[in-house]
Design a protein around this motif. Structure first.
Motif, PDB file in Angstrom:
ATOM      1  N   ARG A  47       0.772  -1.080  -0.087  1.00  0.00           N
ATOM      2  CA  ARG A  47       0.097   0.154  -0.135  1.00  0.00           C
ATOM      3  C   ARG A  47       0.784   1.172   0.132  1.00  0.00           C
ATOM      4  O   ARG A  47       1.848   1.432   0.912  1.00  0.00           O
ATOM      5  CB  ARG A  47      -0.698  -0.057   1.348  1.00  0.00           C
ATOM      6  CG  ARG A  47      -1.823   1.292   1.304  1.00  0.00           C
ATOM      7  CD  ARG A  47      -2.776   1.160   2.414  1.00  0.00           C
ATOM      8  NE  ARG A  47      -3.602   2.445   2.434  1.00  0.00           N
ATOM      9  CZ  ARG A  47      -3.419   3.692   2.573  1.00  0.00           C
ATOM     10  NH1 ARG A  47      -1.943   3.779   3.122  1.00  0.00           N
ATOM     11  NH2 ARG A  47      -3.951   4.674   2.730  1.00  0.00           N
ATOM     12  N   SER A  48       0.769   2.017  -0.806  1.00  0.00           N
ATOM     13  CA  SER A  48       1.274   3.415  -0.740  1.00  0.00           C
ATOM     14  C   SER A  48       0.798   4.456  -0.065  1.00  0.00           C
ATOM     15  O   SER A  48      -0.364   4.313   0.120  1.00  0.00           O
ATOM     16  CB  SER A  48       1.505   3.835  -2.303  1.00  0.00           C
ATOM     17  OG  SER A  48       0.164   4.480  -2.962  1.00  0.00           O
ATOM     18  N   ASP A  50       0.030   7.456  -0.116  1.00  0.00           N
ATOM     19  CA  ASP A  50      -0.983   8.485  -0.765  1.00  0.00           C
ATOM     20  C   ASP A  50      -2.061   7.715  -1.378  1.00  0.00           C
ATOM     21  O   ASP A  50      -2.884   8.440  -2.168  1.00  0.00           O
ATOM     22  CB  ASP A  50      -0.176   9.389  -1.563  1.00  0.00           C
ATOM     23  CG  ASP A  50       0.502   8.679  -2.932  1.00  0.00           C
ATOM     24  OD1 ASP A  50       0.411   7.350  -2.991  1.00  0.00           O
ATOM     25  OD2 ASP A  50       0.674   9.480  -4.029  1.00  0.00           O
ATOM     26  N   SER A  51      -2.192   6.461  -1.101  1.00  0.00           N
ATOM     27  CA  SER A  51      -3.415   5.802  -1.634  1.00  0.00           C
ATOM     28  C   SER A  51      -4.740   6.216  -1.215  1.00  0.00           C
ATOM     29  O   SER A  51      -4.894   6.212  -0.011  1.00  0.00           O
ATOM     30  CB  SER A  51      -3.299   4.021  -1.626  1.00  0.00           C
ATOM     31  OG  SER A  51      -4.448   3.598  -2.038  1.00  0.00           O
ATOM     32  N   LEU A  53      -7.383   4.508  -1.168  1.00  0.00           N
ATOM     33  CA  LEU A  53      -7.938   3.475  -0.550  1.00  0.00           C
ATOM     34  C   LEU A  53      -7.353   3.149   0.821  1.00  0.00           C
ATOM     35  O   LEU A  53      -6.171   3.081   0.957  1.00  0.00           O
ATOM     36  CB  LEU A  53      -8.114   2.305  -1.281  1.00  0.00           C
ATOM     37  CG  LEU A  53      -8.620   2.616  -2.747  1.00  0.00           C
ATOM     38  CD1 LEU A  53      -8.700   1.238  -3.790  1.00  0.00           C
ATOM     39  CD2 LEU A  53     -10.136   2.679  -2.717  1.00  0.00           C
ATOM     40  N   ILE A  57      -3.200  -3.701  -1.634  1.00  0.00           N
ATOM     41  CA  ILE A  57      -3.171  -4.642  -2.728  1.00  0.00           C
ATOM     42  C   ILE A  57      -2.209  -5.673  -2.568  1.00  0.00           C
ATOM     43  O   ILE A  57      -1.468  -5.876  -1.776  1.00  0.00           O
ATOM     44  CB  ILE A  57      -2.883  -3.923  -3.996  1.00  0.00           C
ATOM     45  CG1 ILE A  57      -1.554  -3.423  -4.122  1.00  0.00           C
ATOM     46  CG2 ILE A  57      -3.809  -2.742  -4.473  1.00  0.00           C
ATOM     47  CD1 ILE A  57      -0.780  -2.918  -5.168  1.00  0.00           C
TER      48      ILE A  57
END
Length: 152
Positions: A47-48, A50-51, A53, A57
């Motif tokens: 997960r980045s 700045d996502s 969501l 993933i």
């Protein structure tokens, strides 16, 4: 009209699992039971920051092969399992190809699992019971570096 079985097709009946053959290097060996023919892809979660969501993933990661366990009856003078595991010396062991074939009614291979560079990790002798009425069974657990499957 009910099927009388005279014209059975390969797509109608699944293969039974009780007719199989094991080739240990070039030698054919008889076994009662085999388990652990599996492949698993480990998952990588990412997960980045700045996502938008608030969830991760999942991506496929490295492939992992489970150890294969084989069981067979104990025969007088048959020490193959013990001889093989006794060859292990400081990161050195004889690695063998092992081929497991599910056979059709004519004894021909239909589905074939091939283990690359197999070597023993554990050998277990039989349990002993004074009142038992079973065959003496020994077990070997083998590690390997790859599993290929051919069907058809």
């Amino acid at each position: 009209m009910a099927d009388d079985g005279s014209k059975q097709s390969a797509a109608l009946w699944p293969l039974p699992k009780f007719h199989f053959q094991v080739k240990w290097d070039a030698q054919v060996m008889s076994f009662q039971e085999i388990s652990g023919l599996d492949i698993q892809s480990e998952e990588i979660k990412y997960r980045s920051g700045d996502s938008p969501l608030f969830s991760v993933i999942k991506m496929p990661g490295m492939t992992k092969f489970g150890n294969v366990t084989m069981k067979k009856g104990i025969f007088k003078g048959d020490n193959k399992f013990w001889d093989w595991i006794n060859q292990i010396k400081m990161n050195t062991v004889k690695r063998l190809p092992v081929t497991i074939s599910l056979l059709d009614e004519e004894g021909k291979p239909t589905m074939v699992w091939t283990l690359a560079n197999a070597w023993p990790t554990k050998v277990s002798g039989t349990d002993l019971k004074a009142e038992g009425n079973e065959v003496a069974i020994e077990t070997i657990e083998i590690a390997h570096e790859g599993l290929t499957v051919a069907n058809g």
